[in-house]
Structure formats: C-alpha cells, structure tokens
Design a protein around this motif. Structure first.
Motif, PDB file in Angstrom:
ATOM      1  N   GLU A   1       0.858  -1.177   0.000  1.00 30.46           N
ATOM      2  CA  GLU A   1       0.000   0.000   0.000  1.00 30.46           C
ATOM      3  C   GLU A   1       0.892   1.225   0.000  1.00 30.46           C
ATOM      4  O   GLU A   1       1.838   1.306   0.765  1.00 30.46           O
ATOM      5  CB  GLU A   1      -0.905   0.003   1.240  1.00 30.46           C
ATOM      6  N   ARG A   2       0.588   2.172  -0.850  1.00 34.52           N
ATOM      7  CA  ARG A   2       1.377   3.400  -0.956  1.00 34.52           C
ATOM      8  C   ARG A   2       0.628   4.529  -0.248  1.00 34.52           C
ATOM      9  O   ARG A   2      -0.110   5.265  -0.879  1.00 34.52           O
ATOM     10  CB  ARG A   2       1.630   3.739  -2.423  1.00 34.52           C
ATOM     11  N   THR A   3       0.841   4.615   1.077  1.00 31.44           N
ATOM     12  CA  THR A   3       0.144   5.635   1.854  1.00 31.44           C
ATOM     13  C   THR A   3       1.090   6.716   2.368  1.00 31.44           C
ATOM     14  O   THR A   3       0.741   7.884   2.369  1.00 31.44           O
ATOM     15  CB  THR A   3      -0.602   4.989   3.044  1.00 31.44           C
ATOM     16  N   ILE A   4       2.280   6.339   2.805  1.00 31.34           N
ATOM     17  CA  ILE A   4       3.268   7.290   3.327  1.00 31.34           C
ATOM     18  C   ILE A   4       4.530   7.143   2.496  1.00 31.34           C
ATOM     19  O   ILE A   4       5.053   6.039   2.343  1.00 31.34           O
ATOM     20  CB  ILE A   4       3.602   6.999   4.812  1.00 31.34           C
ATOM     21  N   HIS A   5       5.039   8.265   1.949  1.00 29.62           N
ATOM     22  CA  HIS A   5       6.282   8.218   1.180  1.00 29.62           C
ATOM     23  C   HIS A   5       7.386   7.672   2.064  1.00 29.62           C
ATOM     24  O   HIS A   5       7.599   8.156   3.172  1.00 29.62           O
ATOM     25  CB  HIS A   5       6.624   9.623   0.670  1.00 29.62           C
ATOM     26  N   TRP A   6       8.088   6.642   1.589  1.00 25.51           N
ATOM     27  CA  TRP A   6       9.134   5.944   2.326  1.00 25.51           C
ATOM     28  C   TRP A   6       8.598   5.277   3.590  1.00 25.51           C
ATOM     29  O   TRP A   6       9.337   4.996   4.521  1.00 25.51           O
ATOM     30  CB  TRP A   6      10.305   6.851   2.675  1.00 25.51           C
ATOM     31  N   GLY A   7       7.281   5.043   3.636  1.00 23.42           N
ATOM     32  CA  GLY A   7       6.657   4.462   4.814  1.00 23.42           C
ATOM     33  C   GLY A   7       6.771   2.946   4.857  1.00 23.42           C
ATOM     34  O   GLY A   7       7.395   2.323   4.006  1.00 23.42           O
ATOM     35  N   PRO A   8       6.148   2.344   5.890  1.00 23.76           N
ATOM     36  CA  PRO A   8       6.200   0.891   6.040  1.00 23.76           C
ATOM     37  C   PRO A   8       5.561   0.194   4.848  1.00 23.76           C
ATOM     38  O   PRO A   8       4.606   0.699   4.256  1.00 23.76           O
ATOM     39  CB  PRO A   8       5.394   0.627   7.314  1.00 23.76           C
ATOM     40  N   ARG A   9       6.103  -0.980   4.519  1.00 23.17           N
ATOM     41  CA  ARG A   9       5.561  -1.716   3.374  1.00 23.17           C
ATOM     42  C   ARG A   9       5.877  -3.192   3.474  1.00 23.17           C
ATOM     43  O   ARG A   9       6.912  -3.581   4.005  1.00 23.17           O
ATOM     44  CB  ARG A   9       6.089  -1.155   2.057  1.00 23.17           C
ATOM     45  N   THR A  10       4.954  -3.971   2.954  1.00 22.54           N
ATOM     46  CA  THR A  10       5.179  -5.410   2.900  1.00 22.54           C
ATOM     47  C   THR A  10       6.282  -5.726   1.908  1.00 22.54           C
ATOM     48  O   THR A  10       7.086  -6.633   2.133  1.00 22.54           O
ATOM     49  CB  THR A  10       3.897  -6.154   2.473  1.00 22.54           C
ATOM     50  N   LEU A  11       6.318  -4.978   0.814  1.00 18.53           N
ATOM     51  CA  LEU A  11       7.292  -5.257  -0.242  1.00 18.53           C
ATOM     52  C   LEU A  11       7.547  -4.000  -1.063  1.00 18.53           C
ATOM     53  O   LEU A  11       6.611  -3.292  -1.437  1.00 18.53           O
ATOM     54  CB  LEU A  11       6.767  -6.367  -1.159  1.00 18.53           C
ATOM     55  N   ASP A  12       8.807  -3.746  -1.322  1.00 19.47           N
ATOM     56  CA  ASP A  12       9.226  -2.655  -2.186  1.00 19.47           C
ATOM     57  C   ASP A  12      10.229  -3.227  -3.173  1.00 19.47           C
ATOM     58  O   ASP A  12      11.179  -3.900  -2.771  1.00 19.47           O
ATOM     59  CB  ASP A  12       9.876  -1.546  -1.355  1.00 19.47           C
ATOM     60  N   ILE A  13      10.012  -3.012  -4.458  1.00 18.25           N
ATOM     61  CA  ILE A  13      10.948  -3.461  -5.487  1.00 18.25           C
ATOM     62  C   ILE A  13      11.347  -2.250  -6.314  1.00 18.25           C
ATOM     63  O   ILE A  13      10.506  -1.627  -6.953  1.00 18.25           O
ATOM     64  CB  ILE A  13      10.331  -4.533  -6.415  1.00 18.25           C
ATOM     65  N   ASP A  14      12.624  -1.912  -6.272  1.00 23.82           N
ATOM     66  CA  ASP A  14      13.142  -0.788  -7.048  1.00 23.82           C
ATOM     67  C   ASP A  14      14.030  -1.300  -8.171  1.00 23.82           C
ATOM     68  O   ASP A  14      14.899  -2.148  -7.945  1.00 23.82           O
ATOM     69  CB  ASP A  14      13.976   0.152  -6.169  1.00 23.82           C
ATOM     70  N   LEU A  15      13.830  -0.764  -9.373  1.00 25.31           N
ATOM     71  CA  LEU A  15      14.730  -1.023 -10.494  1.00 25.31           C
ATOM     72  C   LEU A  15      15.925  -0.094 -10.302  1.00 25.31           C
ATOM     73  O   LEU A  15      15.773   1.125 -10.315  1.00 25.31           O
ATOM     74  CB  LEU A  15      14.048  -0.724 -11.825  1.00 25.31           C
ATOM     75  N   ILE A  16      17.091  -0.683 -10.105  1.00 24.38           N
ATOM     76  CA  ILE A  16      18.290   0.110  -9.846  1.00 24.38           C
ATOM     77  C   ILE A  16      19.048   0.367 -11.140  1.00 24.38           C
ATOM     78  O   ILE A  16      19.356   1.509 -11.478  1.00 24.38           O
ATOM     79  CB  ILE A  16      19.202  -0.604  -8.821  1.00 24.38           C
ATOM     80  N   LEU A  17      19.333  -0.698 -11.867  1.00 22.90           N
ATOM     81  CA  LEU A  17      20.071  -0.596 -13.125  1.00 22.90           C
ATOM     82  C   LEU A  17      19.418  -1.500 -14.158  1.00 22.90           C
ATOM     83  O   LEU A  17      19.000  -2.619 -13.840  1.00 22.90           O
ATOM     84  CB  LEU A  17      21.527  -1.040 -12.936  1.00 22.90           C
ATOM     85  N   TYR A  18      19.360  -1.036 -15.375  1.00 23.90           N
ATOM     86  CA  TYR A  18      18.832  -1.814 -16.487  1.00 23.90           C
ATOM     87  C   TYR A  18      19.874  -1.718 -17.596  1.00 23.90           C
ATOM     88  O   TYR A  18      19.877  -0.757 -18.379  1.00 23.90           O
ATOM     89  CB  TYR A  18      17.483  -1.265 -16.942  1.00 23.90           C
ATOM     90  N   GLY A  19      20.811  -2.680 -17.595  1.00 21.96           N
ATOM     91  CA  GLY A  19      21.920  -2.616 -18.548  1.00 21.96           C
ATOM     92  C   GLY A  19      22.607  -1.274 -18.450  1.00 21.96           C
ATOM     93  O   GLY A  19      22.871  -0.780 -17.356  1.00 21.96           O
ATOM     94  N   THR A  20      22.849  -0.653 -19.580  1.00 21.01           N
ATOM     95  CA  THR A  20      23.461   0.682 -19.590  1.00 21.01           C
ATOM     96  C   THR A  20      22.437   1.756 -19.962  1.00 21.01           C
ATOM     97  O   THR A  20      22.803   2.880 -20.309  1.00 21.01           O
ATOM     98  CB  THR A  20      24.646   0.727 -20.584  1.00 21.01           C
ATOM     99  N   VAL A  21      21.169   1.411 -19.853  1.00 16.27           N
ATOM    100  CA  VAL A  21      20.089   2.339 -20.210  1.00 16.27           C
ATOM    101  C   VAL A  21      20.059   3.529 -19.251  1.00 16.27           C
ATOM    102  O   VAL A  21      20.138   3.367 -18.034  1.00 16.27           O
ATOM    103  CB  VAL A  21      18.723   1.615 -20.201  1.00 16.27           C
ATOM    104  N   THR A  22      19.949   4.714 -19.820  1.00 14.65           N
ATOM    105  CA  THR A  22      19.704   5.938 -19.073  1.00 14.65           C
ATOM    106  C   THR A  22      18.326   6.424 -19.502  1.00 14.65           C
ATOM    107  O   THR A  22      18.064   6.561 -20.701  1.00 14.65           O
ATOM    108  CB  THR A  22      20.769   6.999 -19.388  1.00 14.65           C
TER     109      THR A  22
END
Length: 160
Positions: free
Chosen positions: A84-105
């Motif tokens: 659930e996206r209720t509080i920015h940077w708040g508690p969450r069951t799961l967060d998945i961030d894409l950090i790098l995708y090859g050399t794509v900018t």
C-alpha cells in the motif's frame, strides 16, 4: 536481453517470506531469468523513521522485458503482496526498485534509470555488490561509492 539489478525491501509482517515470494514471482516473469540473489540484510528505515527495520536483498536478472514492462511487473508483484502506498518511504510489505537496467539511461514521469539515489544508500549497495558481475559497466562506480560510506548499519541476517 538486458542485465538488470533490483533492490527489494520489506519491513512489515514476515519480511523474509515477502522477499522469497517476490523472488519466486520474478522467476516466473516471461523472458526473464533470475541469475543471482544476495543474502538478506537488516537495515534501519530510510526517510520516514517511525517504522520498523527492513530486510533488504538485491537481485540480478536477465530479461527481455523493456524497462517500463519490468516496472509494471514489479509493481504488480508488490500489489499482490499487499503493498500500500500511503506514506512516502513508509512501512511496506514489499518494495521493489529497479536500480540498473543494462546501460540504459532513462528519465520520465514513471521511471528513472539508473535509480537516482542508489549510490547514496548502503542498504542498496551492500547487497548489490554481492550479486554484481565483476565486469559490469557499473562495477567501478558502485565499489567506489561503497568505499566512501559507512556500512555498519547493514547487518547480514541470513544467506539466500
């Protein structure tokens, strides 16, 4: 196919189970192969501090999905795990961030690649270094960032 690095975190409920379930869901994505998963690390919350500690991992995968398709799939996995996206940077069951995708900018209203803050966050870099290919084009930058930051708040919990 592109080599991608993801950062996953959880600080609600059975944190390790949410991470395991997410990795299994990533393994089931079409045209995608999970190549490496870091150990699990416990870290203090970032940004919004009135919440419990996180479990964090990094995942290296090969995928034929385009960046926005991968983002859509990771957000679906988050939702399926009660995100659930209720509080920015708040508690969450799961967060998945894409950090790098090859050399794509890339920078648009939905996605910025590489992740704009990843070189400033030990909770991302420590697990990421564990799954990083030695010859990855980002390796030197990641190792340099790690050399210049304290990592004592990133505590190994268990091997994958």
């Amino acid at each position: 196919m592109a080599t991608c690095y993801l950062s996953l975190g959880s600080n609600l409920g059975d944190r390790a189970n949410y991470l395991h379930t997410a990795v299994q869901s990533l393994r089931e994505l079409p045209g995608t192969r999970v190549e490496a998963v870091s150990g699990i690390y416990e870290t203090a919350p970032y940004g919004y501090l009135e919440q419990g500690a996180f479990y964090n991992i990094a995942v290296r995968l090969e995928t034929g999905l385009e960046p926005h398709e991968l983002l859509r799939e990771t957000q679906r996995i988050e939702l399926e795990n009660g995100r659930e996206r209720t509080i920015h940077w708040g508690p969450r069951t799961l967060d998945i961030d894409l950090i790098l995708y090859g050399t794509v900018t890339l920078c648009d209203e939905r996605l910025t690649l590489p992740h704009p803050e990843y070189l400033k966050r030990a909770f991302v870099l420590v697990p990421l270094a564990e799954v990083l290919r030695p010859n990855d084009p980002h390796a030197a930058r990641i190792r340099a960032a790690l050399d210049g930051m304290p990592t004592d708040g990133v505590t190994p919990v268990m091997a994958w």
